[in-house]
Design an enzyme around this catalytic site. Structure first.
Site, short mmCIF file in Angstrom:
data_model
loop_
_atom_site.label_atom_id
_atom_site.label_comp_id
_atom_site.label_asym_id
_atom_site.label_seq_id
_atom_site.Cartn_x
_atom_site.Cartn_y
_atom_site.Cartn_z
N HIS A 107 6.93 6.91 1.45
CA HIS A 107 7.39 8.13 0.30
C HIS A 107 6.05 9.38 -0.10
O HIS A 107 4.92 8.78 0.00
CB HIS A 107 7.81 7.44 -0.37
CG HIS A 107 7.55 6.62 -0.83
ND1 HIS A 107 6.57 6.93 -2.36
CD2 HIS A 107 7.54 5.14 -1.56
CE1 HIS A 107 5.97 5.62 -2.97
NE2 HIS A 107 7.10 4.76 -2.32
N HIS A 153 3.06 7.38 -1.77
CA HIS A 153 2.04 6.97 -1.16
C HIS A 153 1.38 8.11 -0.79
O HIS A 153 -0.28 8.22 -0.75
CB HIS A 153 2.59 5.81 0.40
CG HIS A 153 2.82 4.83 -0.04
ND1 HIS A 153 4.50 4.94 0.62
CD2 HIS A 153 3.43 4.11 -0.96
CE1 HIS A 153 4.45 4.01 0.28
NE2 HIS A 153 4.35 2.91 -0.25
N CYS A 160 7.24 -13.47 -9.45
CA CYS A 160 7.79 -12.64 -9.20
C CYS A 160 7.68 -11.66 -7.80
O CYS A 160 5.98 -11.78 -6.86
CB CYS A 160 7.75 -11.72 -9.80
SG CYS A 160 7.99 -9.61 -10.31
N CYS A 174 6.16 -8.21 -6.88
CA CYS A 174 5.08 -8.40 -7.36
C CYS A 174 3.36 -9.00 -5.65
O CYS A 174 2.85 -8.63 -5.96
CB CYS A 174 3.73 -9.28 -8.73
SG CYS A 174 4.76 -7.86 -10.18
N CYS A 214 10.15 -9.50 -15.62
CA CYS A 214 8.92 -9.10 -15.12
C CYS A 214 8.74 -7.17 -15.51
O CYS A 214 9.70 -5.99 -14.92
CB CYS A 214 8.84 -9.12 -13.12
SG CYS A 214 7.59 -7.79 -12.88
N HIS A 226 9.26 -4.76 -12.39
CA HIS A 226 9.93 -5.04 -11.24
C HIS A 226 11.50 -4.76 -12.03
O HIS A 226 13.05 -5.13 -11.77
CB HIS A 226 10.11 -6.11 -10.31
CG HIS A 226 8.77 -5.71 -9.10
ND1 HIS A 226 7.32 -6.29 -10.22
CD2 HIS A 226 8.80 -4.65 -8.22
CE1 HIS A 226 6.51 -5.23 -8.86
NE2 HIS A 226 7.90 -4.28 -8.34
N LYS A 245 12.11 7.28 -11.30
CA LYS A 245 11.27 6.30 -11.28
C LYS A 245 12.03 7.02 -9.71
O LYS A 245 12.77 6.71 -8.76
CB LYS A 245 11.57 5.78 -11.80
CG LYS A 245 10.32 4.55 -10.55
CD LYS A 245 10.01 3.70 -11.24
CE LYS A 245 9.30 2.50 -10.58
NZ LYS A 245 9.54 0.83 -10.87
N LYS A 271 15.11 3.08 -3.90
CA LYS A 271 15.93 3.16 -2.78
C LYS A 271 17.33 2.83 -3.62
O LYS A 271 18.32 3.34 -2.26
CB LYS A 271 15.41 1.87 -2.00
CG LYS A 271 15.14 1.87 -0.82
CD LYS A 271 14.62 1.10 0.35
CE LYS A 271 13.37 1.15 1.35
NZ LYS A 271 12.64 -0.26 1.72
N1 MSP Z 1 -0.79 -3.33 -1.03
C1 MSP Z 1 -0.53 -3.16 -2.36
C2 MSP Z 1 -1.77 -2.78 -2.85
C3 MSP Z 1 -3.40 -3.30 -2.43
S1 MSP Z 1 -5.09 -2.33 -2.47
C4 MSP Z 1 -6.15 -3.52 -1.96
C5 MSP Z 1 0.54 -2.07 -2.99
N2 MSP Z 1 0.96 -1.03 -2.25
S2 MSP Z 1 1.47 -0.73 -2.77
O1 MSP Z 1 1.95 0.50 -1.16
O2 MSP Z 1 3.09 -0.89 -3.27
O3 MSP Z 1 1.40 0.40 -2.99
C6 MSP Z 1 0.15 1.41 -2.10
C7 MSP Z 1 -0.53 2.43 -3.52
O4 MSP Z 1 0.78 3.58 -3.76
C8 MSP Z 1 -0.92 2.03 -4.74
O5 MSP Z 1 -2.21 2.47 -4.81
C9 MSP Z 1 0.52 2.50 -5.53
O6 MSP Z 1 -0.18 2.41 -6.81
C10 MSP Z 1 1.04 3.53 -4.28
N3 MSP Z 1 2.01 4.09 -5.01
C11 MSP Z 1 3.33 3.18 -4.69
N4 MSP Z 1 4.44 4.32 -5.52
C12 MSP Z 1 3.63 5.87 -6.71
C13 MSP Z 1 4.08 6.72 -6.81
N5 MSP Z 1 5.47 6.77 -6.70
N6 MSP Z 1 3.40 7.89 -7.46
C14 MSP Z 1 2.36 7.27 -7.17
N7 MSP Z 1 1.68 6.19 -6.47
C15 MSP Z 1 2.49 5.65 -5.56
O7 MSP Z 1 0.21 -2.35 -3.99
#
Ligand code: MSP
Length: 522
Positions: free
Chosen positions: A19, A22, A127, A130, A145, A148, A299, A302
Site C-alpha cells: 500500500h 510501504h 501480540c 507484533c 498492545c 494494535h 490510519k 483494511k
Molecule cells: N517486516 C517488518 C520489518 C522488518 S525490517 C528488518 C515490518 N513490515 S511491514 O510490512 O509491516 O512494514 C514495512 C515498512 O513499512 C516499515 O518500515 C513500516 O514502518 C512501513 N509502513 C507500514 N505502513 C506504513 C504507513 N502507513 N506509513 C508509512 N510507513 C509505513 O514492519
C-alpha cells in the site's frame, strides 16, 4: 576514492499487497539513493520482503495454499509495484532465499556459542500483530498492545532467549556517543528510555505454534522467530557469512542508513545493535525513522476500507509515469513527521510545483528563445558565475546536499521549489520581453540564458524525485549530460540551437480533477 553509501529499507511483510505506506518508505529511500548516486558510483540500495511468521502461515492456510505459494504471489505484487514506481534498488532479498536461511542459522549458532542465546521456559503476553511478546509496562491502561489495540494472549513456552539485557549499557553508550546514529534526533530519548527497561527477548517459538520459519540449528522442536531472521537480511543479502564474508560485504558493511518506519525503531536501534555486537560487527552508521502516512487524516486499515495501493493512484489520475506520485510522497512529510495522502492535496501540490512553477518556467523561456533568437543560445549571451542567480544556484546545491545528509528529503524538495520560485521572480524582475521590445537583445539573451541554465540545474536537482520529468527538461534543453552533481557548475549550457517551436512541450501536464474517482478505495 569515492565513498560508498549502503542504504537498506525495512523488508515488508508479504501477507498482503503493498500500500502507499510501504510505497512511501521505498520512494524516500529511492530518492536518497538516487541523490547519492549523483555524488558517488558506489551507492547501493537493498530492499526486500519478510516472508516468515505465523500470519503468513495462517493466511495461506485460510486460502488453501502453501505459505511459499502465498509469499510468491505477494512478492510479485511488491516487485511489480516497485517497478511501476521506478524504485531503483540494486537488490531485493526475500527471507525465504536459501542463502539467507543458511546464514541466519549460522548467526543463531554463533550467538548460542557466544552464550548470548539460552533456553528458558517463559510465560508472557504475546501480540500476534507484533509477532512478539510484549513487556507489560508497554501496554495501554486497558492492557492492550499500544500498536494494535488488541489484548495480548498469555502464552507459556520453552523458547530460546537472546541476552539483550547484557548489551543495555553498551548500546546506551553507543547512542550517546554517536549523535547521528538515531535520526531524527527527537527519537533518541524515547530509545534511551526503552533501553532502561529492556529485558531478554524470546527468539524462537515451538514448532507446534510456528512451522513457517527457519528451524533452530540442531533442535527440530523450535523455529527461529522473528527478528533475528528479519534483521539479518541487511547482512545476508550482501554476502555475510561467519566463515567467509564476501568482498561485497566487506566493502558495503556497515550500512550508512537503515530507512525504517517509526514503529520498528526499537528493533533496529536495540535488538539489531545487540545482535551485531554479539557477532563482533560494526553497527550501522545511522537509522532513519520516518513517520507514518495516513489517508485523509485516518490510519490506513483494511477494516476502515481506506487502504490505497500505489498503482490505484497512478491509474486514477491516468499517470503513465510515477514522477508526480513520487514527488508528492517524498514531500508529504517533513523529516520524521507523519504525512497524509489526499487526492486534493496531491493534485494541488503537483499542479503548483511541477506544472505551474517548474514546467511553465521552462515552457515560457523556451518560447521566448524561439521568438527572439530562433531557439538558439548565442555565443554573445553572457553569464557571470558571480551573479546573484548563479550564486543562488550554487547555494541551493550545497543546501540540498546538507539536507540529504540528514535525510531531509521533503525539505530538499522545498528548497528546489523555492529556487524555481526565485528564478520565476528573476524573469518577472528582468522582463526579457521588455528588453526585446527595447531591442536590448544581448541583455535579453543573457536573461534567457540564466533562466535556462537554472533549469538545467533544476533538472539535475529534481532528478531523484522525478527521473522522467528531469530527463524531459534536459531533452527540451537539448542537453546530453547525465545527472551527476559534477554537472552542477554554472555556465554548463553551451551556445547552440537548442529548440524550435514544434519541439516545445510541457514536461508535466496539470492533473485534471475529474480523474479522481472512488476506484482507489480498495
Ligand atoms: N517486516 C517488518 C520489518 C522488518 S525490517 C528488518 C515490518 N513490515 S511491514 O510490512 O509491516 O512494514 C514495512 C515498512 O513499512 C516499515 O518500515 C513500516 O514502518 C512501513 N509502513 C507500514 N505502513 C506504513 C504507513 N502507513 N506509513 C508509512 N510507513 C509505513 O514492519
Amino acid at each position: 576514492m569515492q565513498e560508498k553509501f549502503y542504504l537498506t529499507t525495512a523488508i515488508d511483510y508479504v501477507n498482503g499487497a503493498p500500500h502507499i505506506g510501504h510505497a512511501y518508505e521505498k520512494i524516500l529511500s529511492d530518492v536518497i539513493i538516487r541523490h547519492k548516486r549523483q555524488l558517488t558510483d558506489k551507492a547501493y540500495m537493498l530492499t526486500g520482503t519478510d516472508e516468515h511468521g505465523v500470519k503468513i502461515q495462517k493466511t495461506a492456510a485460510a486460502k488453501g495454499i502453501t505459505p511459499k505459494e502465498l509469499c510468491d504471489e505477494n512478492f510479485s505484487k511488491f516487485e511489480q509495484a516497485w517497478k511501476e514506481l521506478e524504485i531503483s534498488y540494486d537488490q531485493i532479498i526475500r527471507t525465504t532465499d536459501e542463502k539467507h536461511k543458511k546464514v541466519v542459522k549460522q548467526i543463531f549458532k554463533k550467538l548460542l556459542e557466544n552464550g548470548d542465546i539460552y533456553k528458558h521456559s517463559y510465560t508472557g503476553l504475546y501480540c500476534a500483530g507484533c509477532e512478539s511478546f510484549l513487556n507489560p509496562k508497554d501496554l495501554t491502561e486497558d492492557g492492550l498492545c499500544p500498536d494494535h489495540l488488541k489484548k495480548p494472549e498469555e502464552i507459556t513456552e520453552e523458547n530460546y532467549f537472546f541476552r539483550l539485557s547484557k548489551y543495555k549499557e553498551k548500546i546506551a553508550e553507543y547512542i550517546k556517543s554517536n549523535p547521528d546514529f538515531i535520526q531524527p534526533s527527537i527519537r533518541v530519548n524515547e530509545i534511551l528510555n526503552q533501553l532502561e527497561n529492556i529485558e531478554d527477548i524470546s527468539v524462537s517459538r515451538t514448532k507446534e505454534s510456528v512451522q513457517w520459519g527457519i528451524g533452530v540449528p540442531d533442535d527440530i522442536t523450535q523455529t527461529i522467530y522473528v527478528w533475528i531472521d528479519a534483521l539479518s537480511n541487511y547482512i545476508t543479502a550482501i554476502g555475510y557469512d561467519i566463515e567467509n564474508p564476501s568482498e561485497q560485504f566487506n566493502e558495503l558493511w556497515p550500512a550508512n542508513v537503515h530507512v525504517i518506519g517509526k514503529d520498528i525503531i526499537k528493533f533496529h536501534s536495540i535488538y539489531w545493535s545487540a545482535i551485531l555486537m554479539s557477532l563482533g560487527l560494526p553497527l550501522a552508521k545511522s537509522i532513519y525513522a520516518h513517520g507514518w502516512i495516513t489517508i485523509d487524516q485516518s490510519k490506513m486499515s483494511k477494516s476502515i476500507g481506506n487502504v490505497i495501493a500505489p498503482h490505484d493512484v497512478l491509474e486514477a489520475f491516468n499517470l503513465e509515469k510515477p514522477d508526480a506520485f513520487r514527488y508528492y510522497m517524498a514531500s508529504a512529510a517533513l523529516t520524521g513527521k507523519d504525512g497524509n495522502y489526499s487526492d486534493d492535496d496531491f493534485k494541488e501540490k503537483v499542479n503548483a510545483d511541477l506544472a505551474n512553477n517548474i514546467g511553465n518556467l521552462l515552457n515560457r523561456t523556451l518560447n521566448m528563445l524561439v521568438k527572439y533568437f530562433d531557439g538558439e543560445i548565442k555565443p554573445e549571451f553572457v553569464t557571470d558565475k558571480n551573479s546573484k542567480i548563479a550564486v543562488l544556484a550554487q547555494n541551493t546545491k550545497t543546501q540540498i546536499i546538507e539536507c540529504f545528509n540528514k535525510f531531509e528529503v521533503a525539505e530538499a524538495a522545498n528548497i528546489i521549489v523555492s529556487f524555481a520560485d526565485s528564478v520565476n521572480k528573476y524573469v518577472t524582475d528582468n522582463a526579457p520581453w521588455t528588453l526585446a521590445k527595447e531591442e536590448k537583445m544581448q541583455e535579453c539573451g543573457s536573461v534567457l540564458y540564466n533562466v535556462l541554465e537554472a533549469m538545467r540545474h533544476i533538472a539535475i536537482m529534481l532528478y531523484p524525485y522525478c527521473p522522467n520529468i528531469a530527463q524531459d527538461i534536459l531533452t527540451q534543453l537539448n542537453e546530453n549530460i547525465d545527472f551527476k552533481y559534477d554537472n552542477l557548475v554554472w555556465g554548463g549550457l553551451k551556445p547552440n540551437k537548442i529548440t524550435e517551436k514544434e519541439k516545445i512541450k510541457p514536461v508535466f501536464l496539470r492533473l485534471d480533477s475529474e480523474f479522481a474517482t472512488d476506484k482507489k478505495k480498495g
